[in-house]
Scaffold this active site. Sequence first.
Site, short mmCIF file in Angstrom:
data_model
loop_
_atom_site.label_atom_id
_atom_site.label_comp_id
_atom_site.label_asym_id
_atom_site.label_seq_id
_atom_site.Cartn_x
_atom_site.Cartn_y
_atom_site.Cartn_z
N ILE A 158 68.75 50.59 55.06
CA ILE A 158 68.45 49.24 55.53
C ILE A 158 67.23 48.68 54.80
O ILE A 158 67.21 47.51 54.40
CB ILE A 158 68.26 49.21 57.06
N CYS A 205 61.93 52.62 59.79
CA CYS A 205 61.78 54.07 59.73
C CYS A 205 62.32 54.70 61.02
O CYS A 205 62.44 54.04 62.04
CB CYS A 205 60.31 54.43 59.55
N PRO A 206 62.63 56.00 60.98
CA PRO A 206 63.01 56.69 62.22
C PRO A 206 61.81 56.78 63.16
O PRO A 206 60.65 56.68 62.73
CB PRO A 206 63.42 58.09 61.74
N THR A 232 63.34 45.66 63.98
CA THR A 232 64.75 45.89 64.35
C THR A 232 65.04 47.38 64.34
O THR A 232 66.20 47.78 64.32
CB THR A 232 65.69 45.17 63.36
N ARG A 234 63.04 50.85 66.03
CA ARG A 234 62.90 51.47 67.35
C ARG A 234 61.70 50.84 68.05
O ARG A 234 60.66 50.62 67.45
CB ARG A 234 62.70 52.99 67.21
N ASP A 258 63.77 42.92 68.03
CA ASP A 258 65.12 43.15 68.56
C ASP A 258 65.12 44.34 69.50
O ASP A 258 66.09 44.55 70.22
CB ASP A 258 66.10 43.38 67.41
N GLU A 263 62.51 49.96 76.72
CA GLU A 263 63.84 49.57 77.17
C GLU A 263 64.65 50.74 77.72
O GLU A 263 65.49 50.56 78.61
CB GLU A 263 64.62 48.87 76.05
N HIS A 295 68.11 43.75 71.40
CA HIS A 295 68.83 44.89 70.83
C HIS A 295 70.27 44.52 70.43
O HIS A 295 71.23 45.17 70.83
CB HIS A 295 68.85 46.06 71.81
#
Length: 329
Positions: A158, A205-206, A232, A234, A258, A263, A295
């Site tokens: 991405i 990034c993760p 967008t 985490r 996002d 959450e 999300h």
Amino acid sequence: MKITVLDRCTVTTGDVSLDEINTLGDVRFYDVVEPSLLIETIGDSDAVICNKAKITDEIMSACKNLKYVGLFATGYNNIDIDAARLHGVTVCNVPGYSTDSVAQQVFAMILHFATSSDAYNASVARGDWANSRTFSYLAYPITELAGKTLGIFGFGTIGKKVAEIGQAFGMKIIAVAHKPTYYTNVEFVDTDALFARSDYLTLHCPLTEETKHIVNHDTMKMMKTDAVIINTGRGALIDSKALVHALKHGHIGGIGMDVYEEESKYFFSDWSTDIMTDDVLARLLTFPNVIITGHQAFLTTNALKNLADTTLENIRAFGAGEELVNEVK
């Protein structure tokens, strides 16, 4: 093969077909299932397909026949991978299905801030244009993206797509990557330089122990006061309380979100609470330079069709004993 499909409503409202899964065995479909009922719902199934339902060690221990968990997702934080290895449960995800969709959302948010289109639309609807003495009234600032610096934290699939689009707009691209390498017209920098130099900073990034709260009091103080953050990725990449403080004191120019840090507390976990009662989220929503989209960056029909097709292929290959392309090791 007995297959339980959870979280169907998070993938389709009927516009994307999941019917082909029925060709693979005895299939039961469910929408969102309360966590306390997951063991009963999965029962003696051989396979589970889910999106965000948490498949824990307790569930794998109780559901003795379970040998496969397929994800309607790329991320697999909701699956206890260590427990899956212990119980001999294969886990497959779907990487890359929403690359174009998410990159598109990033630029929808960037353009929101650059063009003030929403503000102008509301202004015209109020009659401001009709009452103006000139046809081009300068009610809100508009900036070009050409020449602006786009910072990308995380340079995977991405991140690369976002860089490609940014280059098409004439933006200068800087990036932080886990393993920096040469990439055309991209300058790899350290984290401090990324925060200090970016006009727009987007996160791809993760979520790890190292990246959790990478956006915090200290890093936001490094930023230009008119810089915009886009997330967008985490939610927990951003310290949301620090974000409220930065917005209140003008340390950043705005944010497009996002995803939200907390959450997971409100969806697929504690059903007694409502996300709109979250104090920090409520405060974020009071700032005019904040947009939150809930999300949905990955939810284009095209991306969901890719997701469904690959999820089907993953479980078909598992059932046939073939090599698995998307197994989470």
